[in-house]
Design a protein around this motif. Structure first.
Motif: not given
Length: 334
Positions: A255-268, A293-297
């Motif tokens: 799941v680290a892959g999806n999670f990190n992808a999500g963080l970068l998409l938030m940056e974009l 948390f990040y899904r909630g955010y």
């Protein structure tokens, strides 16, 4: 190097460790187990209390269920019966390492090295444990002994490269890792280390090393993730996102892959896409607190207050002091 029990003869040291009587070991009894294999071996041990291999076999079963105390007890008993069996030393050291008792693992491997200093596997295991304990000079000495025993051993050179990297000698680290890959062109970890060393210097050859690591095994999610990290750190976020997603597609439990992808998409500012990545993360790992948390955010940014609140509250149920989730709820309640 601090040599545990160095002033004691090996046999006396083992007797101290196992608490054996003068007439040999009593059968080490274990509590009744729900595992029929363990129960079967326990019955056999009662009939053959001097059979070291039975204790060793049962230790593996205890180890598999993470019953480290009983695994240690069985292996120390096996060693009291047959102190020259190097495999027993190796297994005991492995249990200690998994039980976060690295210094006892070191002591065990030092005993093995005293038994047979010309055993390559012992020197490699000893060096790895010394590296874990940051005993760098001792690790180098063990690895020099390993190289003397086998001048073409790739693992010895790879471990040397790790020692040099951790001590800041990047040139020698690079040379040792390159030697490892020349001996074994399929040594993924050595290529990854070379990539990290090159990236730290801003050397564009870093991507060649990461590519080589992935090419060895395109299904290796660790190698894919490392290449994604490189793209992220060099500012190529879209390519990094694609690589992170590739890692999780390759292994759905990663799941680290999806999670990190999500963080970068938030940056974009691609919040909807980020939400989807965090949602996948949670589906595959329902206790991933930060993903809640990040899904909630993401929901908060998209105006879905109810969904945001639900995810923040879920994160706080799992971790009541999670600052980001507390702040999120405070925003919603403000």
């Amino acid at each position: 190097m601090l040599r545990y029990l160095s002033v004691l003869p090996l046999l006396a040291a083992l007797l101290l460790l196992t608490g054996c009587g003068e007439d040999g070991p009593d059968a080490v009894t274990a509590p009744p187990s729900g595992d029929p294999g363990i129960n079967r071996l326990s019955a056999m041990i009662l009939q053959q209390p001097e059979a070291a291999d039975l204790y060793a076999q049962r230790s593996l079963m205890f180890y598999d269920v993470e019953d480290y105390d009983n695994a240690i007890a069985d292996l120390t008993t096996a060693l009291s019966i047959d102190s020259t069996n190097l495999d027993y030393h190796y297994r005991l050291a492995d249990v200690y390492l998994d039980y976060y008792r690295s210094r006892l693992a070191l002591r065990t491997l030092e005993n093995a090295a005293r038994l047979d200093p010309d055993q390559l596997e012992t020197q490699l295991r000893l060096a790895e444990t010394q590296l874990i304990l940051k005993q760098y000079d001792d690790a180098i000495a063990s690895l020099n002994q390993a190289v003397r025993l086998d001048p073409r051993n790739p693992e010895a050179y790879y471990l040397l490269s790790q020692v040099f990297a951790e001590t800041g000698d990047t040139l020698r680290a690079t040379n040792a890792a390159e030697e490892a890959t020349q001996i074994n062109p399929d040594m993924t970890d050595a290529y990854l280390l070379l990539g990290e060393l090159a990236a730290a210097k801003g050397d564009p050859r870093a991507i060649e090393y990461f590519n080589a690591a992935v090419d060895i095994d395109p299904g290796d999610v660790i190698a894919i993730h490392a290449r994604a990290d490189y793209y992220r750190d060099t500012g190529d976020l879209e390519r990094a996102i694609a690589e992170y997603r590739r890692a999780s597609i390759t292994d759905r439990q990663y799941v680290a892959g999806n999670f990190n992808a999500g963080l970068l998409l938030m940056e974009l500012d691609s919040v909807r896409r980020a939400y989807d990545e965090f949602n996948i993360t949670i589906k595959n790992d329902p206790i991933h607190i930060r993903a809640y948390f990040y899904r909630g955010y993401a929901s908060e940014l998209m105006g879905d207050v109810a969904a945001a609140r639900s995810d923040y509250e879920t994160a706080l149920r799992m971790s009541p002091d999670f600052t980001l989730a507390l702040e999120g709820l405070a925003r919603l309640n403000g």
